[in-house]
Every structure is written in C-alpha cells, then in structure tokens.
Write an enzyme that holds these catalytic residues in place. Structure first.
Site, PDB file in Angstrom:
ATOM      1  N   SER A  39      77.271  77.950  42.779  1.00 53.17           N
ATOM      2  CA  SER A  39      76.789  79.064  43.609  1.00 53.17           C
ATOM      3  C   SER A  39      77.539  79.269  44.916  1.00 53.17           C
ATOM      4  O   SER A  39      77.438  80.326  45.523  1.00 53.17           O
ATOM      5  CB  SER A  39      75.294  78.915  43.907  1.00 53.17           C
ATOM      6  OG  SER A  39      75.068  77.879  44.831  1.00 53.17           O
ATOM      7  N   LYS A  80      73.472  77.008  50.831  1.00 51.06           N
ATOM      8  CA  LYS A  80      73.757  78.453  50.891  1.00 51.06           C
ATOM      9  C   LYS A  80      74.279  78.809  52.271  1.00 51.06           C
ATOM     10  O   LYS A  80      74.236  78.015  53.205  1.00 51.06           O
ATOM     11  CB  LYS A  80      72.498  79.285  50.607  1.00 51.06           C
ATOM     12  CG  LYS A  80      71.797  78.979  49.305  1.00 51.06           C
ATOM     13  CD  LYS A  80      72.596  79.354  48.086  1.00 51.06           C
ATOM     14  CE  LYS A  80      71.848  78.936  46.824  1.00 51.06           C
ATOM     15  NZ  LYS A  80      72.669  78.811  45.678  1.00 51.06           N
TER      16      LYS A  80
END
Length: 184
Positions: A39, A80
């Site tokens: 990701s 993230k």
C-alpha cells in the site's frame, strides 16, 4: 572470593539498568515496525523494517505528508501518509489532490503515475464528504492515504484516524541494508 562476588553484582546491576533503559526507549521513544503489503509503494516496500518515533507526536501533532503508523484494529497496525489535517477538505479529481480547494503537488507519486498505462488513474476521484460523510477532517483526527492509491486500505475505507490511535512517525528504514534511509 569477595572480589568475584562484587564483580558479579556490578555486572548484574549494569545488565538490569541496560534492560530497563532498553524497555523505556522501546515503550516511550522508538519502536521497530515491519511494513506489510504494497500500500505504500514505491516509498515503502513490503518487509521494509523501520524505526518509528513515538515522541514526535507526544510533543506535537502530525503534519501533512508525514508517514505514520497507527492502530487500524486491535491486532493490526497500518502505515500511511497524512493527507488531511483537522479542518481540511480533501478531494481528488483527475488524479490531482486538492486540499481546501487548492491543487497540491505530490512528488512522491510522480514515478508511480508515470508508470501507469495511458488513461489509467492512480487515484480514483473522491471527495471527503463522499467517502466519510463529513465536509472537513474533525479536530483530533487525520485523513490518511497510501502512496499506492489503487491498492490501499486507508481513510477512504477506514475513515478518519484519531490522534490516540497513532503510534508514531516513520523516521528511518534500517533493513534491508540496500534501502537504509530517512523516510520522507
């Protein structure tokens, strides 16, 4: 004999002090984290080992574009990038990020965007309100996205991330050796 006993006591004290200091550093200041999944490509790769600073957000708040580690579930931490701060509006249109209505450059995505087939977008269009039901990021929360936008479980799915769930800021990749660097 008394000398040996004293030497062992000194070594024992030194070991206990070192162990206590290591625990304090690990619990309060820094933590090792292993990246799981794609990701955050190309910035971070699966199995990158990082050091996360826990102290940065004890004395301050996350800043836009910081790479953070947070508790996504009781058993799982995610890595993230902070995109939206409290009070911000966030949207993506035609693969372009807009914060508070202004176009924002994301140089860390350029390599990935250039490798996309013609006509394909890295980030599908969205508005903050469309994915969270709220117009702005609430106080005490951030809105996060993975750098691999078309393959990331982030705030578009999870919603806003409360400050209390943030473990810390990723500061250094230390393994594998050929990837040692400061995280940006």
């Amino acid at each position: 004999m008394a000398f040996m006993k004293k030497a062992w006591l000194e070594w024992g004290k030194a070991f206990v002090i070192a162990a206590v200091l290591a625990i304090i550093v690990r619990m309060v200041l820094f933590a090792p984290v292993v990246v799981e999944g794609p990701s955050m490509l190309p910035t971070l790769k699966d199995s990158d080992h990082m050091i996360v600073s826990k102290i940065n957000y004890t004395i301050g708040n996350p800043e836009r574009f910081d790479i953070i580690v947070f508790h996504a579930t009781e058993k799982k931490d995610y890595v993230k990038r902070v995109i939206g701060l409290p009070g911000d509006t966030v949207a993506v249109k035609d693969d372009q990020l807009y914060i508070n209505g202004k176009k924002v450059e994301e140089p860390y995505l350029e390599e990935r965007k250039e490798s996309m087939p013609d006509g394909q977008k890295l980030t599908q269009d969205f508005t903050l309100e469309g994915v969270t039901g709220q117009k702005t990021v609430p106080e005490g929360h951030v809105f996060v996205l993975g750098d691999n936008r078309n393959n990331s479980t982030d705030s578009r799915i999870l919603g806003f991330i409360p400050y209390e769930a943030i473990v810390g800021e990723a500061v250094l990749i230390y393994w594998p050796i050929d990837r040692i660097r400061i995280v940006e």
